[in-house]
Design an enzyme around this catalytic site. Structure first.
Site, PDB file in Angstrom:
ATOM      1  N   GLN A 171      -5.277  -1.692   9.525  1.00 46.69           N
ATOM      2  CA  GLN A 171      -5.086  -3.014   8.918  1.00 46.69           C
ATOM      3  C   GLN A 171      -5.649  -4.097   9.850  1.00 46.69           C
ATOM      4  O   GLN A 171      -5.316  -4.134  11.040  1.00 46.69           O
ATOM      5  CB  GLN A 171      -3.583  -3.233   8.670  1.00 46.69           C
ATOM      6  CG  GLN A 171      -3.242  -4.510   7.976  1.00 46.69           C
ATOM      7  CD  GLN A 171      -3.698  -4.533   6.504  1.00 46.69           C
ATOM      8  OE1 GLN A 171      -3.534  -3.562   5.785  1.00 46.69           O
ATOM      9  NE2 GLN A 171      -4.277  -5.640   6.087  1.00 46.69           N
ATOM     10  N   LYS A 175       0.842  -1.204   0.000  1.00 41.52           N
ATOM     11  CA  LYS A 175       0.000   0.000   0.000  1.00 41.52           C
ATOM     12  C   LYS A 175       0.873   1.248   0.000  1.00 41.52           C
ATOM     13  O   LYS A 175       0.622   2.210  -0.730  1.00 41.52           O
ATOM     14  CB  LYS A 175      -0.909   0.020   1.236  1.00 41.52           C
ATOM     15  CG  LYS A 175      -2.137  -0.827   1.075  1.00 41.52           C
ATOM     16  CD  LYS A 175      -2.864  -1.017   2.384  1.00 41.52           C
ATOM     17  CE  LYS A 175      -3.918  -2.110   2.223  1.00 41.52           C
ATOM     18  NZ  LYS A 175      -4.350  -2.715   3.456  1.00 41.52           N
ATOM     19  N   ASP A 204     -11.600   2.620   4.025  1.00 39.95           N
ATOM     20  CA  ASP A 204     -11.823   1.180   3.892  1.00 39.95           C
ATOM     21  C   ASP A 204     -13.325   0.856   3.950  1.00 39.95           C
ATOM     22  O   ASP A 204     -13.720  -0.301   3.792  1.00 39.95           O
ATOM     23  CB  ASP A 204     -11.075   0.439   5.007  1.00 39.95           C
ATOM     24  CG  ASP A 204     -10.596  -0.930   4.544  1.00 39.95           C
ATOM     25  OD1 ASP A 204     -10.563  -1.163   3.326  1.00 39.95           O
ATOM     26  OD2 ASP A 204     -10.276  -1.764   5.409  1.00 39.95           O
TER      27      ASP A 204
END
Ligand code: NAP
Length: 284
Positions: A98, A54, A121
């Site tokens: 994450q 990322k 997200d």
């Protein structure tokens, strides 16, 4: 005739081209670049590798990028403090935590602490609710990636039968809503579904996201269907999907491989969402 391949790299590249164009245009007009952060707790090897990818990709595309690496034993309060800092940080337009988090942390409370306007997200209940009520908000990157793959085939979704295996908050549920919005007739299946094979045989669009290797056999696939294999399971040194690829490719019209299908697109969709967050902040 064997199915056409839906190649994740190709789909991702077309999205990246759009992102770079849009970033350039906004930079020329405002001199500003979007900022993106990822919070990583602990040293889970898969998470570490995603985060490194990322960071690489966001820098390459021209984002300002930060990774907050935090110790495995961080307390809930300390992690919430980091989230609050990122919520307030003017350089950061979007960020994600994450997953998975270590067990002592309350994942739902952490995700809910993210400012919904920075929730790239798409895991905050407000963004999920927006999807539910057809309002503009962030969509979970995996579900969004699958939509791009289906659109890449240029086949119509309107009026088609879509069968999704897996009802998680990041894949099945958001994708069901996205496809419903596009007038597909959606069936959402899970581990308690009775008669899964027969349900799959009716699908014009079949998405497998169960994490169960070889679950979908070739004779579960309707001739001419679009098959998207989201499942990823490590078997020895290989990554294996949920679909028996060799059988299914002889029946489907389009099929995505594992690896090389959904995986490469999800990181790009995170960048896409960060760009959207940036534009929202700039009101452009
Ligand atoms: P998850 O939260 O574990 O959900 C799995 C879903 O599949 C559940 O709804 C479960 O049903 C259902 N399921 C499991 N076994 C089944 C079976 N034999 N028959 C029918 N349904 C079954 O997983 P997830 O996070 O959504 O991920 C799913 C898979 O996609 C995993 O392999 C994951 O690694 C992969 N994935 C890949 C990407 C990517 O970028 N390529 C991104 C995200 C996920 P119940 O609800 O009844 O338990």
């Amino acid at each position: 005739m064997p199915a056409n391949l839906i190649k994740g790299d190709e789909v991702a590249e077309s999205v990246r081209t759009e992102i770079v164009k849009e970033l350039g245009r906004i930079y020329d007009e405002t001199g500003l670049v979007p900022g993106l952060a990822v919070v990583l707790v602990g040293q889970n090897p898969a998470s570490l590798s995603y985060v490194i990818n990322k960071e690489k990709q966001s820098k390459k595309l021209g984002f300002y990028s930060e990774v907050r690496r935090l110790p495995e034993d961080i307390s809930q309060d300390d992690l919430l403090e980091v989230i609050e800092e990122l919520n307030e940080d003017e350089k950061i337009h979007g960020f994600m935590v994450q997953l998975p988090l270590p067990e002592h942390l309350d994942e739902r409370a952490i995700l809910t602490a993210i400012d919904p306007e920075k929730d790239i997200d798409g895991t905050h209940p407000i963004n999920m609710g927006k999807l539910f009520s057809d309002e503009k908000g962030f969509i979970a990157c995996t579900a969004h990636s699958i939509l791009h793959m289906i659109e890449h085939t240029k086949q119509p979704v309107y009026g088609k039968s879509a069968v999704l295996i897996g009802r998680s908050n990041i894949v099945g549920k958001p994708l069901a809503l996205i496809l419903l919005r596009r007038n597909a007739s959606v069936t959402l299946c899970h581990s308690k579904t009775v008669g899964l094979a027969d349900i799959c045989r009716e699908a014009d669009i079949l998405v497998a996201a169960a994490g169960s290797t070889g679950l979908v056999k070739g004779d579960w696939v309707k001739p001419g269907a679009i098959v998207i294999d989201v499942g990823v399971t490590q078997v020895g040194d290989r990554l294996v999907g949920d679909v028996d690829f060799d059988q299914a490719k002889e029946v489907a019209s389009w099929i995505s491989p594992v690896p090389g299908g959904v995986g490469p697109i999800t990181i790009t969709m995170l960048m896409w969402n960060a760009l959207e967050a940036f534009k929202y902040k700039l009101e452009i």
